[in-house]
Design a protein around this motif. Structure first.
Motif, PDB file in Angstrom:
ATOM      1  N   ARG A  96      22.602  52.581  38.375  1.00  0.00           N
ATOM      2  CA  ARG A  96      23.869  53.283  38.597  1.00  0.00           C
ATOM      3  C   ARG A  96      24.415  53.759  37.251  1.00  0.00           C
ATOM      4  O   ARG A  96      24.609  52.963  36.342  1.00  0.00           O
ATOM      5  CB  ARG A  96      24.846  52.330  39.260  1.00  0.00           C
ATOM      6  CG  ARG A  96      25.915  53.044  40.032  1.00  0.00           C
ATOM      7  CD  ARG A  96      26.881  52.058  40.585  1.00  0.00           C
ATOM      8  NE  ARG A  96      26.573  51.624  41.924  1.00  0.00           N
ATOM      9  CZ  ARG A  96      27.198  50.605  42.514  1.00  0.00           C
ATOM     10  NH1 ARG A  96      28.129  49.929  41.875  1.00  0.00           N
ATOM     11  NH2 ARG A  96      26.889  50.272  43.736  1.00  0.00           N
ATOM     12  N   GLU A 125      21.906  55.932  41.326  1.00  0.00           N
ATOM     13  CA  GLU A 125      23.156  56.547  41.794  1.00  0.00           C
ATOM     14  C   GLU A 125      23.890  57.129  40.587  1.00  0.00           C
ATOM     15  O   GLU A 125      24.060  56.421  39.586  1.00  0.00           O
ATOM     16  CB  GLU A 125      24.058  55.488  42.422  1.00  0.00           C
ATOM     17  CG  GLU A 125      23.645  55.002  43.794  1.00  0.00           C
ATOM     18  CD  GLU A 125      24.687  54.027  44.332  1.00  0.00           C
ATOM     19  OE1 GLU A 125      25.568  54.455  45.104  1.00  0.00           O
ATOM     20  OE2 GLU A 125      24.631  52.849  43.953  1.00  0.00           O
ATOM     21  N   PHE A 151      27.394  59.091  39.225  1.00  0.00           N
ATOM     22  CA  PHE A 151      28.787  59.444  39.529  1.00  0.00           C
ATOM     23  C   PHE A 151      29.377  60.242  38.380  1.00  0.00           C
ATOM     24  O   PHE A 151      29.217  59.854  37.224  1.00  0.00           O
ATOM     25  CB  PHE A 151      29.631  58.172  39.694  1.00  0.00           C
ATOM     26  CG  PHE A 151      29.159  57.289  40.803  1.00  0.00           C
ATOM     27  CD1 PHE A 151      29.707  57.397  42.063  1.00  0.00           C
ATOM     28  CD2 PHE A 151      28.155  56.356  40.576  1.00  0.00           C
ATOM     29  CE1 PHE A 151      29.265  56.581  43.096  1.00  0.00           C
ATOM     30  CE2 PHE A 151      27.717  55.538  41.607  1.00  0.00           C
ATOM     31  CZ  PHE A 151      28.265  55.651  42.870  1.00  0.00           C
ATOM     32  N   TYR A 179      26.737  72.814  40.497  1.00  0.00           N
ATOM     33  CA  TYR A 179      27.605  71.771  41.063  1.00  0.00           C
ATOM     34  C   TYR A 179      27.159  71.482  42.498  1.00  0.00           C
ATOM     35  O   TYR A 179      26.977  70.325  42.901  1.00  0.00           O
ATOM     36  CB  TYR A 179      29.063  72.244  40.977  1.00  0.00           C
ATOM     37  CG  TYR A 179      30.079  71.479  41.789  1.00  0.00           C
ATOM     38  CD1 TYR A 179      30.024  70.099  41.915  1.00  0.00           C
ATOM     39  CD2 TYR A 179      31.130  72.165  42.413  1.00  0.00           C
ATOM     40  CE1 TYR A 179      30.978  69.413  42.657  1.00  0.00           C
ATOM     41  CE2 TYR A 179      32.089  71.493  43.145  1.00  0.00           C
ATOM     42  CZ  TYR A 179      32.004  70.128  43.278  1.00  0.00           C
ATOM     43  OH  TYR A 179      32.947  69.464  44.014  1.00  0.00           O
ATOM     44  N   LYS A 180      26.925  72.551  43.261  1.00  0.00           N
ATOM     45  CA  LYS A 180      26.481  72.376  44.649  1.00  0.00           C
ATOM     46  C   LYS A 180      25.097  71.719  44.690  1.00  0.00           C
ATOM     47  O   LYS A 180      24.845  70.815  45.490  1.00  0.00           O
ATOM     48  CB  LYS A 180      26.464  73.724  45.359  1.00  0.00           C
ATOM     49  CG  LYS A 180      26.267  73.597  46.859  1.00  0.00           C
ATOM     50  CD  LYS A 180      26.601  74.874  47.572  1.00  0.00           C
ATOM     51  CE  LYS A 180      25.446  75.309  48.446  1.00  0.00           C
ATOM     52  NZ  LYS A 180      25.581  76.674  48.905  1.00  0.00           N
ATOM     53  N   GLN A 240      25.284  68.037  44.215  1.00  0.00           N
ATOM     54  CA  GLN A 240      25.742  67.302  45.404  1.00  0.00           C
ATOM     55  C   GLN A 240      24.700  67.319  46.506  1.00  0.00           C
ATOM     56  O   GLN A 240      24.355  66.285  47.063  1.00  0.00           O
ATOM     57  CB  GLN A 240      27.033  67.921  45.946  1.00  0.00           C
ATOM     58  CG  GLN A 240      28.245  67.697  45.086  1.00  0.00           C
ATOM     59  CD  GLN A 240      29.531  67.657  45.926  1.00  0.00           C
ATOM     60  OE1 GLN A 240      30.286  66.710  45.884  1.00  0.00           O
ATOM     61  NE2 GLN A 240      29.779  68.714  46.675  1.00  0.00           N
ATOM     62  N   VAL A 241      24.235  68.530  46.855  1.00  0.00           N
ATOM     63  CA  VAL A 241      23.420  68.683  48.062  1.00  0.00           C
ATOM     64  C   VAL A 241      21.985  68.205  47.834  1.00  0.00           C
ATOM     65  O   VAL A 241      21.420  67.504  48.666  1.00  0.00           O
ATOM     66  CB  VAL A 241      23.453  70.151  48.551  1.00  0.00           C
ATOM     67  CG1 VAL A 241      22.529  70.354  49.745  1.00  0.00           C
ATOM     68  CG2 VAL A 241      24.875  70.557  48.903  1.00  0.00           C
ATOM     69  N   HIS A 249      22.514  64.443  45.472  1.00  0.00           N
ATOM     70  CA  HIS A 249      23.471  63.443  45.969  1.00  0.00           C
ATOM     71  C   HIS A 249      24.281  62.791  44.841  1.00  0.00           C
ATOM     72  O   HIS A 249      24.645  61.619  44.906  1.00  0.00           O
ATOM     73  CB  HIS A 249      22.759  62.369  46.808  1.00  0.00           C
ATOM     74  CG  HIS A 249      22.020  62.954  47.977  1.00  0.00           C
ATOM     75  ND1 HIS A 249      21.202  62.229  48.789  1.00  0.00           N
ATOM     76  CD2 HIS A 249      21.988  64.220  48.465  1.00  0.00           C
ATOM     77  CE1 HIS A 249      20.680  63.014  49.728  1.00  0.00           C
ATOM     78  NE2 HIS A 249      21.149  64.225  49.539  1.00  0.00           N
ATOM     79  N   GLN A 299      27.574  61.966  43.032  1.00  0.00           N
ATOM     80  CA  GLN A 299      28.915  61.807  43.600  1.00  0.00           C
ATOM     81  C   GLN A 299      29.977  62.165  42.572  1.00  0.00           C
ATOM     82  O   GLN A 299      29.906  61.739  41.421  1.00  0.00           O
ATOM     83  CB  GLN A 299      29.111  60.373  44.049  1.00  0.00           C
ATOM     84  CG  GLN A 299      28.158  60.018  45.163  1.00  0.00           C
ATOM     85  CD  GLN A 299      28.789  59.033  46.109  1.00  0.00           C
ATOM     86  OE1 GLN A 299      29.909  59.216  46.573  1.00  0.00           O
ATOM     87  NE2 GLN A 299      28.076  57.970  46.370  1.00  0.00           N
ATOM     88  N   PHE A 300      30.945  62.932  43.028  1.00  0.00           N
ATOM     89  CA  PHE A 300      32.028  63.355  42.146  1.00  0.00           C
ATOM     90  C   PHE A 300      33.297  62.616  42.545  1.00  0.00           C
ATOM     91  O   PHE A 300      33.730  62.693  43.687  1.00  0.00           O
ATOM     92  CB  PHE A 300      32.200  64.869  42.238  1.00  0.00           C
ATOM     93  CG  PHE A 300      31.053  65.602  41.598  1.00  0.00           C
ATOM     94  CD1 PHE A 300      31.111  65.984  40.280  1.00  0.00           C
ATOM     95  CD2 PHE A 300      29.882  65.847  42.317  1.00  0.00           C
ATOM     96  CE1 PHE A 300      30.034  66.626  39.669  1.00  0.00           C
ATOM     97  CE2 PHE A 300      28.803  66.486  41.714  1.00  0.00           C
ATOM     98  CZ  PHE A 300      28.876  66.871  40.391  1.00  0.00           C
ATOM     99  N   ILE A 301      33.849  61.885  41.613  1.00  0.00           N
ATOM    100  CA  ILE A 301      35.052  61.109  41.896  1.00  0.00           C
ATOM    101  C   ILE A 301      36.157  61.602  40.978  1.00  0.00           C
ATOM    102  O   ILE A 301      36.013  61.603  39.745  1.00  0.00           O
ATOM    103  CB  ILE A 301      34.791  59.600  41.699  1.00  0.00           C
ATOM    104  CG1 ILE A 301      33.690  59.142  42.682  1.00  0.00           C
ATOM    105  CG2 ILE A 301      36.083  58.796  41.885  1.00  0.00           C
ATOM    106  CD1 ILE A 301      33.326  57.687  42.612  1.00  0.00           C
ATOM    107  N   ASP A 325      40.691  56.591  42.386  1.00  0.00           N
ATOM    108  CA  ASP A 325      40.115  57.647  43.216  1.00  0.00           C
ATOM    109  C   ASP A 325      41.319  58.474  43.650  1.00  0.00           C
ATOM    110  O   ASP A 325      41.963  58.167  44.649  1.00  0.00           O
ATOM    111  CB  ASP A 325      39.386  57.012  44.401  1.00  0.00           C
ATOM    112  CG  ASP A 325      38.587  58.040  45.185  1.00  0.00           C
ATOM    113  OD1 ASP A 325      38.980  59.227  45.160  1.00  0.00           O
ATOM    114  OD2 ASP A 325      37.592  57.662  45.806  1.00  0.00           O
ATOM    115  N   LEU A 381      41.837  61.281  44.931  1.00  0.00           N
ATOM    116  CA  LEU A 381      41.856  62.005  46.200  1.00  0.00           C
ATOM    117  C   LEU A 381      42.079  61.066  47.381  1.00  0.00           C
ATOM    118  O   LEU A 381      42.389  61.504  48.473  1.00  0.00           O
ATOM    119  CB  LEU A 381      40.565  62.809  46.374  1.00  0.00           C
ATOM    120  CG  LEU A 381      40.396  63.951  45.362  1.00  0.00           C
ATOM    121  CD1 LEU A 381      39.050  64.615  45.523  1.00  0.00           C
ATOM    122  CD2 LEU A 381      41.502  64.974  45.503  1.00  0.00           C
ATOM    123  N   LEU A 382      41.917  59.773  47.149  1.00  0.00           N
ATOM    124  CA  LEU A 382      42.254  58.794  48.180  1.00  0.00           C
ATOM    125  C   LEU A 382      43.541  58.060  47.817  1.00  0.00           C
ATOM    126  O   LEU A 382      44.088  57.323  48.628  1.00  0.00           O
ATOM    127  CB  LEU A 382      41.115  57.777  48.352  1.00  0.00           C
ATOM    128  CG  LEU A 382      39.924  58.228  49.194  1.00  0.00           C
ATOM    129  CD1 LEU A 382      38.861  57.149  49.220  1.00  0.00           C
ATOM    130  CD2 LEU A 382      40.347  58.555  50.625  1.00  0.00           C
TER     131      LEU A 382
END
Ligand code: SF4
Ligand code: SF4
Ligand code: SF4
Lengths: 113, 340
Positions: B153, B195, B197, B214-215, B218-219, B222, B224-226, B247, B249-250
Motif C-alpha cells: 500500500r 494499492e 492512494f 487521471y481517468k 482510476q479505471v 484502480h 484511489q483518489f482521496i 476524507d 468528501l465524506l
C-alpha cells in the motif's frame, strides 16, 4: 452497576485497515463503472431522494469504497431506483445498476447487520 | 563580430534558447552551476502525460545546440552587473564575460521536504519524495520498502511545500498533480497488486491529456483518489507509516497504514535568484520568482533592458511551456540586439 450517565462516544474515524470492503469487492465486479466516478455530485444534485433525506449517491459510492458498510446499509435503501442520476452523470457511471449491485451485495453480506 | 548572449542556466530553457539564438547568428555562452547541462531532466525517467522517456527530450535539446556554443559547467557567477549596453560577469573560475544581452534561465529547485517535518521525510525510513521515486525508476531498481519488502500500500501526498502558508509557499506548483497521477500509474504498472492512494486537495489536471491519465489511473489501474491533505504521519515499529487525513468528501477523519509514502514536492525559486536579483536589479514577487515586465504580453522580458527570462525562474512551468518560452525569449533577444 449504577448508571452514572457517562458513555464512550463512538469513534467516527474511518479505519481503513479494519474495514473489510466486502461490498466494494462485490460491486466492483458487478459494475466496474464505479471506477469512473469522480465524486462530482451531479447525481446527488438531481436526485429526488436527496431532496428530502440526507442521501447522496456520491457519498454512497465513497462509503462503499472506504468500506463504511453500516452506513452503506442505512443509505442504500433510500434510493428510489428512478435512474435520474444516470442521465446526469458526466462520466457514464451506470448508476442504477451500481445501486442494484450495492443492494444485492448488502443482502449477500448481511454479516454486518 | 556577432553579438553575444550570456545564458545563465543550462537546463531546458537555456538549451532551447541557445539553439535558436545560434541559428539566428549570435554567439552564445552558457554558464551552468552543476556538472552537466540538461537541468532537472537528468533526474527524471519518464515525462507526463505520455510517459515518454525524459532522455528523448534531453537528446533533442543537446542535438539542436550549435557546436560553437561555449558551455561552461561546474561554474557559478561570482559577480554580475549591468553596464549601459553590456552585462559583465565574473565567473567562479576567475574568467570575465562581457555580453550584449543576458538570459536568466535558472529554473527552480525542489522543495526541501524536511521542512515539512510532520511528514517525516529523512526521519521515517519509508517516506520518500517524487524525486526519489523518479530516481528509482530511472535506475531501473525494484520498488521496495526500506525493510526490503514489496509495498502493498502506497500513499502519494500532493501539495508538499506548495499551497502552504506555513512553509511560506502560497502558490500551486502546477505540475505535481499530474506527476502524482503519472507516478501512481507507474507504481501500478510495476506492482499491480499494490494499492495506491493519491491524497489531494484539488486535482489540477489543466492540460491536454491530463484528464485522460487521471481517468486511466482510476479505471485501468484502480488508483484511489482521496480528497484531503495529509495531517499527521507516525512510524510504526515495523517501519510502516500510519497517516491521518480527513476524507473531506465524506466529512470524516480517516486513518490508514501505508508501506511507503511518496511526497509530491513542489517548486521553489533557484537559490541563485537572490544574488541575480541584486546584481541585475531585477524584480521578484513575494514568492521569490522573478517578475516579468508584463505578466500577459511580456513574460520573457524583465524590468531591465537587455535582461530576459525563460522557464521556471518566473514560476512553476511544464517542459513544453518552458520550451515555447525559451523560443519566445530568443526572438525577443534577437529583436533587442537588432535595434541596439
Ligand atoms: S436512482 Fe436513486 S440515486 Fe439515482 S436519482 Fe433516483 S433516487 Fe437518486
Ligand atoms: S454524477 Fe457520476 S461521476 Fe459524479 S458523483 Fe455521481 S456517479 Fe460519480
Ligand atoms: S499541482 Fe496539484 S499537487 Fe502541485 S501544488 Fe498544485 S494542487 Fe498541489
Amino acid at each position: 452497576m449504577p448508571d452514572f450517565g457517562y458513555k464512550i462516544a463512538k469513534d467516527r474515524q474511518i479505519d481503513y485497515d479494519e474495514n473489510k470492503r466486502l461490498i466494494f469487492s462485490e460491486v466492483a465486479a458487478w459494475e466496474p463503472s464505479i471506477y469512473r466516478c469522480i465524486s462530482c455530485g451531479t447525481c446527488a444534485a438531481t436526485c429526488s431522494a436527496g431532496q428530502y433525506t440526507d442521501y447522496s449517491l456520491r457519498k454512497l459510492i465513497l462509503l462503499v469504497k472506504r468500506g463504511e458498510e453500516q452506513e452503506v446499509i442505512t443509505n442504500v435503501s433510500k434510493c428510489l431506483l428512478c435512474g435520474k442520476c444516470q442521465l446526469a452523470c458526466p462520466m457514464g457511471v451506470n448508476t442504477r445498476n451500481l445501486i442494484l449491485g450495492i443492494q444485492n451485495a448488502v443482502k449477500k453480506t448481511t454479516y454486518a447487520v | 563580430m556577432s553579438k553575444t548572449v550570456l545564458i545563465i542556466g543550462g537546463g531546458v530553457a537555456g538549451l532551447e534558447a541557445s539553439g535558436v539564438l545560434s541559428k539566428l547568428g549570435y554567439t552564445i555562452t552558457i554558464v551552468e552551476a552543476s556538472d552537466r547541462i540538461g537541468g532537472k531532466l537528468n533526474r527524471w525517467a519518464n515525462l507526463f502525460p505520455t510517459q515518454r522517456p525524459a532522455e528523448e527530450v534531453l537528446n533533442y535539446l543537446k542535438f539542436q545546440l550549435d557546436p560553437n556554443t561555449s558551455i561552461i559547467t561546474n561554474t557559478k557567477i561570482d559577480d554580475i552587473s549591468l553596464g549601459k549596453t553590456q552585462v559583465s560577469a565574473t565567473l567562479s573560475n576567475g574568467n570575465c564575460i562581457q555580453a550584449d544581452a543576458v538570459l536568466v534561465s535558472t529554473g527552480f529547485e525542489f522543495f526541501d521536504a524536511r521542512k515539512k517535518e510532520e511528514y517525516g521525510y529523512k526521519i521515517y525510513e519509508n517516506v520518500i519524495t517524487s524525486v526519489d521515486l523518479e530516481q528509482i525508476f530511472k535506475d531501473g531498481k525494484e520498488l521496495k520498502t526500506s525493510q526490503g519488502k514489496t509495498p502493498k500500500r502506497i500513499g502519494i501526498i500532493h501539495c508538499v511545500g506548495s499551497r502552504d502558508e506555513k512553509v511560506g509557499n502560497t502558490y500551486c506548483s502546477k505540475v505535481c498533480c499530474v506527476t502524482g497521477v503519472k507516478q501512481a500509474i507507474e507504481i501500478k504498472e510495476r506492482i499491480p497488486s499494490c494499492e495506491v492512494f493519491n491524497f489531494y486537495m484539488d486535482l489540477r489536471m489543466f492540460d491536454r491529456h491530463f484528464e485522460d491519465i487521471y481517468k486511466k489511473a482510476q479505471v485501468e489501474h484502480h488508483v484511489q483518489f482521496i480528497r484531503g491533505r495529509l495531517s499527521e504521519a507516525f512510524e510504526n515499529p515495523d517501519g510502516s507509516v500510519m497517516i491521518k487525513v480527513e476524507d473531506t468528501l465524506l466529512g470524516k477523519p480517516m486513518k490508514m497504514n501505508l508501506d511507503l509514502v511518496v511526497l509530491m514536492v513542489g517548486f521553489v525559486p533557484s537559490s541563485s535568484s537572490v544574488f541575480l536579483k541584486k546584481g541585475l536589479q531585477l524584480e521578484t514577487g513575494n514568492d521569490g520568482f522573478f517578475t516579468p515586465a508584463d505578466e500577459h504580453y511580456k513574460t520573457v522580458c524583465s524590468n531591465q533592458k537587455g535582461v530576459f527570462f525563460a522557464g521556471a525562474c518566473t514560476g512553476p512551468k511544464t517542459i513544453e511551456n518552458t520550451i515555447t518560452e525559451a523560443r519566445a525569449a530568443a526572438l525577443e533577444i534577437a529583436t533587442y540586439l537588432n535595434q541596439n
